[in-house]
Design a protein around this motif. Sequence first.
Motif, mmCIF file in Angstrom:
data_model
loop_
_atom_site.group_PDB
_atom_site.id
_atom_site.type_symbol
_atom_site.label_atom_id
_atom_site.label_comp_id
_atom_site.label_asym_id
_atom_site.label_seq_id
_atom_site.Cartn_x
_atom_site.Cartn_y
_atom_site.Cartn_z
ATOM 1 N N PRO A 57 0.831 -1.212 0.000
ATOM 2 C CA PRO A 57 0.000 0.000 0.000
ATOM 3 C C PRO A 57 0.863 1.258 0.000
ATOM 4 N N ASP A 59 0.615 5.886 -0.567
ATOM 5 C CA ASP A 59 -0.217 7.081 -0.575
ATOM 6 C C ASP A 59 0.296 8.015 -1.672
ATOM 7 N N LEU A 60 -0.289 7.904 -2.874
ATOM 8 C CA LEU A 60 0.143 8.722 -4.009
ATOM 9 C C LEU A 60 -0.503 10.099 -4.003
ATOM 10 N N ASP A 61 -1.754 10.177 -3.573
ATOM 11 C CA ASP A 61 -2.476 11.448 -3.638
ATOM 12 C C ASP A 61 -2.364 12.262 -2.353
ATOM 13 N N PHE A 66 -3.572 4.950 2.684
ATOM 14 C CA PHE A 66 -2.701 4.084 1.904
ATOM 15 C C PHE A 66 -3.532 2.998 1.225
ATOM 16 N N SER A 67 -3.205 2.713 -0.030
ATOM 17 C CA SER A 67 -3.930 1.703 -0.790
ATOM 18 C C SER A 67 -2.983 1.045 -1.781
ATOM 19 N N ASN A 72 -6.838 3.899 -8.246
ATOM 20 C CA ASN A 72 -7.653 4.583 -7.237
ATOM 21 C C ASN A 72 -6.823 5.679 -6.549
ATOM 22 N N GLU A 73 -5.589 5.362 -6.189
ATOM 23 C CA GLU A 73 -4.699 6.352 -5.563
ATOM 24 C C GLU A 73 -4.406 7.517 -6.512
ATOM 25 N N ASN A 75 -6.553 8.522 -8.653
ATOM 26 C CA ASN A 75 -7.872 9.054 -9.047
ATOM 27 C C ASN A 75 -8.098 8.900 -10.550
ATOM 28 N N THR A 177 5.500 9.124 -3.514
ATOM 29 C CA THR A 177 4.478 8.797 -2.522
ATOM 30 C C THR A 177 4.697 9.670 -1.290
#
Length: 194
Positions: A57, A59-61, A66-67, A72-73, A75, A177
């Motif tokens: 997982p 966190d790009l955005d 965290f995914s 999805n991260e 968008n 990230t």
Amino acid sequence: MKNNFKFKLFNLLVLTVISFSCNDPEPEFPVEQVFIKNPSFKLDGKYDVTKFEATKPVDLDMDGIFSSDILNEANKWKDSNEYFVHFFTERDDHDTTLYVPKLFVYAPLVSITVDEKANYLSTRYGLAGLLARFYYTEKDNRIALKGGDSNRYGRILDAKVVNEGLIVIQLAQYYYTSSGWEELRINATYKKRN
């Protein structure tokens, strides 16, 4: 001085990404190509993404969540039809009995924006293209990669046929990230278009 260097480095990255993502990605073929006779055309076609997952997982955005789901991260699920894979077999210009099977993956591309003090402002996503040559044998339903694109946007590591019309491709890509720049391993699943 250190912040000024970071700012220049990030601006260079942003400009590089913007100039790349403004044009349709064109595969650059290596000078030495492996030509084959009597290839299978069974895989030829376009495949739409159904999963695009990192092996851990992230966190790009920068929303604190965290995914493993990269689209999805980023968008980008609403634009998922842009992130397909194309299998195609090209005939040699000089010998019409020889062919080169290739696969071309379209994937999200990271673009970072920072202020003059190198403080992070936002992340935007464009389109990256990754190319590899492959052999496919119908007898054992196997894909063997025979050389690929390895560039600043990533590389194709592996490709497998799951069943009729379903393929999994493993990629390595570089993303910014909440932990900084990382190389992520991504397992992408694709379904053949009708």
